[in-house]
Scaffold this motif. Sequence first.
Motif, mmCIF file in Angstrom:
data_model
loop_
_atom_site.group_PDB
_atom_site.id
_atom_site.type_symbol
_atom_site.label_atom_id
_atom_site.label_comp_id
_atom_site.label_asym_id
_atom_site.label_seq_id
_atom_site.Cartn_x
_atom_site.Cartn_y
_atom_site.Cartn_z
ATOM 1 N N ALA A 220 0.852 1.931 12.393
ATOM 2 C CA ALA A 220 0.269 1.036 11.669
ATOM 3 C C ALA A 220 -1.042 0.651 12.138
ATOM 4 O O ALA A 220 -1.788 0.169 11.718
ATOM 5 C CB ALA A 220 1.087 -0.317 11.670
ATOM 6 N N ASP B 205 1.178 -3.550 7.164
ATOM 7 C CA ASP B 205 0.602 -4.500 6.397
ATOM 8 C C ASP B 205 -0.650 -3.808 5.667
ATOM 9 O O ASP B 205 -1.972 -3.985 6.368
ATOM 10 C CB ASP B 205 0.084 -5.704 7.080
ATOM 11 N N ARG B 206 -0.430 -3.388 4.485
ATOM 12 C CA ARG B 206 -1.523 -2.518 3.913
ATOM 13 C C ARG B 206 -1.307 -2.717 2.554
ATOM 14 O O ARG B 206 -0.266 -3.063 1.710
ATOM 15 C CB ARG B 206 -1.285 -0.913 4.095
ATOM 16 N N SER C 292 3.990 -2.845 -1.607
ATOM 17 C CA SER C 292 2.667 -3.310 -0.674
ATOM 18 C C SER C 292 3.257 -4.559 0.092
ATOM 19 O O SER C 292 4.170 -5.282 -0.119
ATOM 20 C CB SER C 292 1.610 -3.825 -1.753
ATOM 21 N N LEU D 278 7.972 -2.387 4.953
ATOM 22 C CA LEU D 278 7.176 -3.696 4.279
ATOM 23 C C LEU D 278 6.957 -4.536 5.263
ATOM 24 O O LEU D 278 5.932 -5.295 5.244
ATOM 25 C CB LEU D 278 7.814 -4.130 3.112
ATOM 26 N N LYS D 279 7.898 -4.519 6.304
ATOM 27 C CA LYS D 279 7.707 -5.598 7.362
ATOM 28 C C LYS D 279 6.868 -5.344 8.430
ATOM 29 O O LYS D 279 6.204 -6.040 9.056
ATOM 30 C CB LYS D 279 9.153 -5.899 8.026
ATOM 31 N N ASP D 280 6.616 -3.898 8.783
ATOM 32 C CA ASP D 280 5.940 -3.417 9.922
ATOM 33 C C ASP D 280 4.580 -2.972 9.490
ATOM 34 O O ASP D 280 3.624 -3.075 10.385
ATOM 35 C CB ASP D 280 6.721 -2.231 10.478
#
Length: 323
Positions: free
Chosen positions: A212, A243-244, A323, A239-241
């Motif tokens: 990430a 953020d895009r 997302s 989705l938790k780790d």
Amino acid sequence: MSLRRILSTLLLSSVALVATPTAGNAAATWTKASTTVSIACSSSSTLSQAANWYFPSTATPKALVYLQHGFSRSNANMEALAGKYADAGFLVFVPTLPSSTASNNCAVNNTGDNTTFLNNVAALIGEATVATSSLARSYTTAAGLAGRTGQAMPATYVIAGHSAGGDAVSYIANRLRTTWPAAFANLKLVQLLDPVLSPKGTNMATGLAGLATTSTPIYAISSPPYTANDQASGTTELLKDVDRPFLGVRLTTGSHCDAEGSSTNFLCTLLGGSSKAANVTALQTFAVNWATDAVAGSTTATYYPGGTYYQGLLTAGTITTLS
């Protein structure tokens, strides 16, 4: 209970090694060569694992795709997707790794602590430019079988993993980042195909946390939460780790077996359910075209939000956006 755990008592059929290159079917534009690859299990033990190489018809492959199967699966189950990558001009490497082991943790699925083994799997790519390395030797043998002697293995590559293989390749990709930065610089895409967390450890979380911090694309193609994919545990972790604004798609009526397509078998469909042809087509289309774009450094708009192909599937309810 996940498909991985339900199938843990079933035997994985062995894959026969093929001594000569074979074509997958009459319409294929690729050649397959089956050989082995050596992977250290410990300081005193080395595994010799079956490995399939898929050579495209083009003289110069656009990149290498390392494609990893999931729990209780083998490289044979990934042949349909491997062939699609090869049809698009990629050289594809698909090893069979042990699914789980009780004693030495040398497996794709983490039931204790398999990080030492996955570090050694990462070394396949990290040391690929060394002529005497395990991956280089496997490639040289395969190239000879396929009649491609003298054709260099591509320096750029994509890593893709299905099910527990998604958990594994997340860790492997990050290990390349921390240990072989020169090789990591040539990683163009991490592709997660309905990823499933291993029952032990935090390999995927650890891998994604590191990835990430980079600009390397990470795209998933997932099915809805249900028993076979451990309630979409790997997609939830992604989705938790990370953020895009765009992390891939979910096939709204997808099966955990979609990534295997026509090369799946009853061990997956028994509990994962049969795939719908439209979902398999969508998965293969996105997987191949996202890989093509990532390697080329381009964006073919139709395969992303707002594009014609993408929006058509979105409007039809075939996909939702991650997302």
